[in-house]
Design an enzyme around this catalytic site. Structure first.
Site, short mmCIF file in Angstrom:
data_model
loop_
_atom_site.label_atom_id
_atom_site.label_comp_id
_atom_site.label_asym_id
_atom_site.label_seq_id
_atom_site.Cartn_x
_atom_site.Cartn_y
_atom_site.Cartn_z
CE LYS A 12 -2.83 44.50 56.77
NZ LYS A 12 -3.36 44.94 55.54
N PRO A 100 7.83 42.11 54.97
CG PRO A 100 6.82 41.72 52.89
CD PRO A 100 7.03 41.12 54.24
CG ASP A 142 -3.77 47.30 59.65
OD1 ASP A 142 -5.01 47.31 59.54
OD2 ASP A 142 -3.01 47.55 58.69
P1 ATP Z 1 0.47 50.23 56.78
O1 ATP Z 1 0.62 49.52 58.09
O2 ATP Z 1 0.54 51.72 56.87
O3 ATP Z 1 -0.66 49.70 55.94
P2 ATP Z 1 2.38 48.62 55.39
O4 ATP Z 1 1.77 47.42 56.01
O5 ATP Z 1 2.35 48.71 53.90
O6 ATP Z 1 1.75 49.93 55.98
P3 ATP Z 1 4.66 48.81 57.18
O7 ATP Z 1 5.80 47.87 56.98
O8 ATP Z 1 3.79 48.63 58.35
O9 ATP Z 1 3.86 48.81 55.81
O10 ATP Z 1 5.32 50.28 57.20
C1 ATP Z 1 4.74 51.46 56.75
C2 ATP Z 1 5.68 52.62 57.11
O11 ATP Z 1 5.71 52.78 58.53
C3 ATP Z 1 7.15 52.39 56.74
O12 ATP Z 1 7.43 52.82 55.44
C4 ATP Z 1 7.90 53.19 57.79
O13 ATP Z 1 8.13 54.51 57.34
C5 ATP Z 1 6.96 53.29 58.99
N1 ATP Z 1 7.36 52.49 60.19
C6 ATP Z 1 7.36 52.91 61.47
N2 ATP Z 1 7.73 51.94 62.31
C7 ATP Z 1 7.97 50.85 61.56
C8 ATP Z 1 8.37 49.52 61.89
N3 ATP Z 1 8.61 49.13 63.14
N4 ATP Z 1 8.51 48.65 60.86
C9 ATP Z 1 8.24 49.05 59.59
N5 ATP Z 1 7.89 50.28 59.24
C10 ATP Z 1 7.74 51.20 60.21
#
Ligand code: ATP
Length: 305
Positions: A12, A100, A142
């Site tokens: 997203k 990513p 989200d």
């Molecule tokens: P957010 O969703 O909190 O805004 P983001 O979009 O920047 O974060 P994500 O890739 O969703 O980043 O991951 C945030 C954190 O969630 C990672 O650093 C990790 O510690 C944790 N996490 C838990 N499950 C997952 C998963 N299946 N994939 C990625 N990260 C995960």
């Protein structure tokens, strides 16, 4: 019995991310326009005694920050769905990441949504759509949008989603950083910045909605906004240079994705995206790709018997 279900879920981006004051429950009030773009994680589930997860990724990505224990959102999603139906089913979850990690593109949320859908099919539960959306909201702000996809307005803490009808296809160049950025750290910085003058209740500008409805790419580019951007740039000033470079490369708009560090550049079409991507690649700031939006949310792509 079904032996494997494969589901994809998209990344997203937020065309507008309005962040308001902290609510009584500790979350910030959000007013956002989500769009799902063509970068995907893939989740495969197979029957098993216990709930387990393994993680692999496209070669350009690192999975170092992704937990493989109970805290993985995919594990939480499988357990939540089983609990909701009073079941004690296990499942082996295999994640393939194309989004990513910690990139501000909600890759974890995509995995949560995909796992809800995959387990629902694997266990033949036929959970109603509204119930799935409610469970998704409990997993993370989200996650409901990752089920929905396309373009939607998000309110509450982001979990209340309303589809938004838009015209046309948008092309986004995505600059990924090798090092992720912690969403809580960016919100902390945002709070520090608003200690003296608290954030106002967030709003979505009418100009953006109207530009999306009439498919005016330049106007959409002009009205992109992200209230977390300044906070993220205070933590990672070099990203400001990347955004500036994208504008110089003639992108219609340049903005951080969510809490960053991924940078997004809105282009006129695929050919323009190729050109802007080429210019950004030459700077060697990180991996550069491009993707169209809007795309559908989590969906089953294969079932094996
Ligand atoms: P957010 O969703 O909190 O805004 P983001 O979009 O920047 O974060 P994500 O890739 O969703 O980043 O991951 C945030 C954190 O969630 C990672 O650093 C990790 O510690 C944790 N996490 C838990 N499950 C997952 C998963 N299946 N994939 C990625 N990260 C995960």
């Amino acid at each position: 019995m079904t032996a494997a279900v494969v589901v994809t879920a998209p990344a997203k981006i937020n065309l507008v991310l309005g962040v308001g004051p902290v609510r009584a429950d500790g979350f910030h009030a959000l007013a956002t326009v989500y769009q799902a773009i063509g970068l995907f994680d893939q989740v495969t589930v197979t029957p098993a005694e216990d709930v387990t997860v393994t993680v692999e990724a496209d070669p350009r990505l690192t999975v170092a920050g992704v937990p493989t224990d109970e805290s993985n959102i995919a594990v939480r999603a499988a357990r939540l769905l089983a609990d909701h139906h009073g079941l004690e089913h296990g499942v082996a979850i295999s994640l393939h990441k194309g989004i990513p990690v910690a990139g501000g593109m909600a890759g974890g949320s995509a995995d949560g949504a995909a796992t809800l859908l995959a387990c629902d099919r694997l266990w033949n539960l036929r959970t109603r759509r509204e119930e799935l959306l409610e469970l998704a909201g409990r997993l993370g702000s989200d996650v409901p949008f990752a089920l929905l996809g396309c373009t939607a307005i998000g309110s509450g803490r982001g979990e209340v989603v309303t589809p938004l009808m838009t015209r046309g296809e948008y092309w986004w160049v995505v600059l990924e950083s090798v090092v992720g950025l912690s969403t809580p750290a960016v919100y902390r910085e945002f709070d520090v910045m608003h200690e003296v003058s608290p954030a106002r209740p967030p709003e979505i500008p009418d100009e953006l909605i109207s530009a999306l409805r009439r498919y005016d790419v330049a106007a959409v580019g002009m009205h992109l906004s992200n209230d977390l951007q300044q906070a993220a740039l205070r933590l990672r000033p070099e990203l400001g240079r990347a955004l500036e470079q994208g504008r110089l490369e003639s992108a219609h708009g340049a903005i951080l994705s969510g809490s960053g560090p991924s940078c997004l550049f809105l282009c006129e079409g695929r050919a323009h995206a190729l050109q802007v991507a080429g210019g950004l690649r030459a700077l060697e700031l990180g991996h550069v790709s491009f993707a169209p939006g809007p795309v559908p949310g989590a969906r089953i792509v294969a079932k094996e018997l």
